[in-house]
Design an enzyme around this catalytic site. Structure first.
Site, PDB file in Angstrom:
ATOM      1  CG  ASP A 195      -1.822   1.255   1.147  1.00  9.33           C
ATOM      2  OD1 ASP A 195      -2.558   1.646   0.143  1.00  9.33           O
ATOM      3  OD2 ASP A 195      -2.156   1.914   2.091  1.00  9.33           O
ATOM      4  CB  SER A 196       0.256   4.728  -0.865  1.00 15.47           C
ATOM      5  OG  SER A 196      -0.863   4.949  -0.070  1.00 15.47           O
ATOM      6  CB  CYS A 201      -3.268   0.730  -2.847  1.00 15.95           C
ATOM      7  SG  CYS A 201      -3.154   2.592  -3.186  1.00 15.95           S
ATOM      8  CD  GLU A 255       0.667   6.624   5.662  1.00 16.09           C
ATOM      9  OE1 GLU A 255       1.574   5.962   6.006  1.00 16.09           O
ATOM     10  OE2 GLU A 255      -0.492   6.333   5.430  1.00 16.09           O
ATOM     11  CB  CYS A 259      -9.182   5.463   0.119  1.00 12.32           C
ATOM     12  SG  CYS A 259      -7.534   5.801   0.577  1.00 12.32           S
ATOM     13  CG  HIS A 314      -5.110   5.778   3.946  1.00 13.68           C
ATOM     14  ND1 HIS A 314      -4.371   4.996   2.678  1.00 13.68           N
ATOM     15  CD2 HIS A 314      -3.930   6.031   4.771  1.00 13.68           C
ATOM     16  CE1 HIS A 314      -3.020   5.280   2.940  1.00 13.68           C
ATOM     17  NE2 HIS A 314      -2.724   5.534   4.000  1.00 13.68           N
TER      18      HIS A 314
END
Length: 263
Positions: A10-11, A73, A152, A183, A185
């Site tokens: 994932d990012s 992601c 993040e 997403c 996140h």
């Protein structure tokens, strides 16, 4: 080969929400999680940038001898998963599974919201999926690149709440009764999102579907682990302390290996 780990990329930390569901579904498997926190968020980047970054992540995992790769992601999935599969045919690659179909089955008033990054919201992949499952439905697909960075970086929940209220207002005005999180996140903010939208709005994410798909692919490829080793390794290109702290809290990671790497 069966005892080799599953790779998850994932990012940043968002994919941990998906990894948690995969671990529940496959408790005997070992895992390597790779977070490109240094380059997060991916949402505002071009398709070429996203592909080049993703390619390096996959190359790292292949060197680590993973038997399957999960792209946790949405942005990578909608931007370049087909190209990645073509370039790395030697290994199964699973992407995120948008929950538009599930949302369409659960809506009562025919009004669905989708919250994702701008890259995901604007992609043909997402639009075509909406057309496929959105017949007769009214769908509001909004993209935001602000929330990922805030999550993040561990921003104060009060500040995140202010931005969330602004980002979610169009969904309230649209009178949605189902919200699909596009997403990985965003499940970190599920409680806050529910409070803002109210209990009558059903909030969906794709983690369960991805976990089920991962198990199906392992079975079909005869790659299920035969022993209960369950080793977990976590790598990040960014802040190791913050990444490890969140992973240990969220996953109860125990004696897992954590390391910062340079790609």
């Amino acid at each position: 080969m069966n005892e080799n780990p599953i790779g998850v990329i994932d990012s940043g930390i968002g994919g941990l929400t998906i990894l948690a569901e995969i671990i529940k579904k496959l408790p005997d498997e070992s895992f390597i999680y790779l977070a490109d926190s240094k380059n997060c968020p991916y949402g505002p980047k071009t398709s070429v940038e996203i592909y080049n970054l993703s390619k390096r992540l996959i190359e790292f995992l292949i060197k680590e001898k993973v038997k399957l790769i999960v792209i946790a992601c949405n942005t990578i999935t909608v931007s370049c998963i087909e190209k990645l599969r073509k370039d790395f045919p030697q290994i199964p690659i699973i992407g995120t599974v948008p929950v538009v179909k599930t949302a369409s089955k659960n809506t009562k008033n025919g009004r669905i919201g989708i919250l994702s990054t701008k890259q995901t919201a604007e992609s043909l992949y997402q639009k075509n999926l909406i057309k496929k499952f959105g017949k007769g439905l009214k769908i509001l697909n909004l993209g935001t690149d602000r929330l990922v960075s805030l999550i993040e970086n561990g921003e104060d929940k009060i500040e995140i709440r202010k931005i969330l209220e602004k980002e979610l207002k169009p969904f309230i005005d649209f009178k949605i009764d189902v919200l699909a999180l596009g997403c990985s996140h965003f499940p970190f903010l599920k409680k806050e999102i529910q409070e803002i939208l109210g209990n009558k709005v059903l909030i969906l994410d794709s983690s369960g579907a991805i976990a089920r798909q991962t198990k199906r692919i392992l079975i079909s490829e005869n790659l299920l682990s035969e022993y209960n080793k369950s080793v977990k390794s976590f790598y990040t290109t960014g802040d190791l302390y913050r990444f490890e702290r969140i992973a240990r809290i969220y996953l109860n990671a125990g004696k897992s290996i954590f390391e910062k790497i340079k790609l």
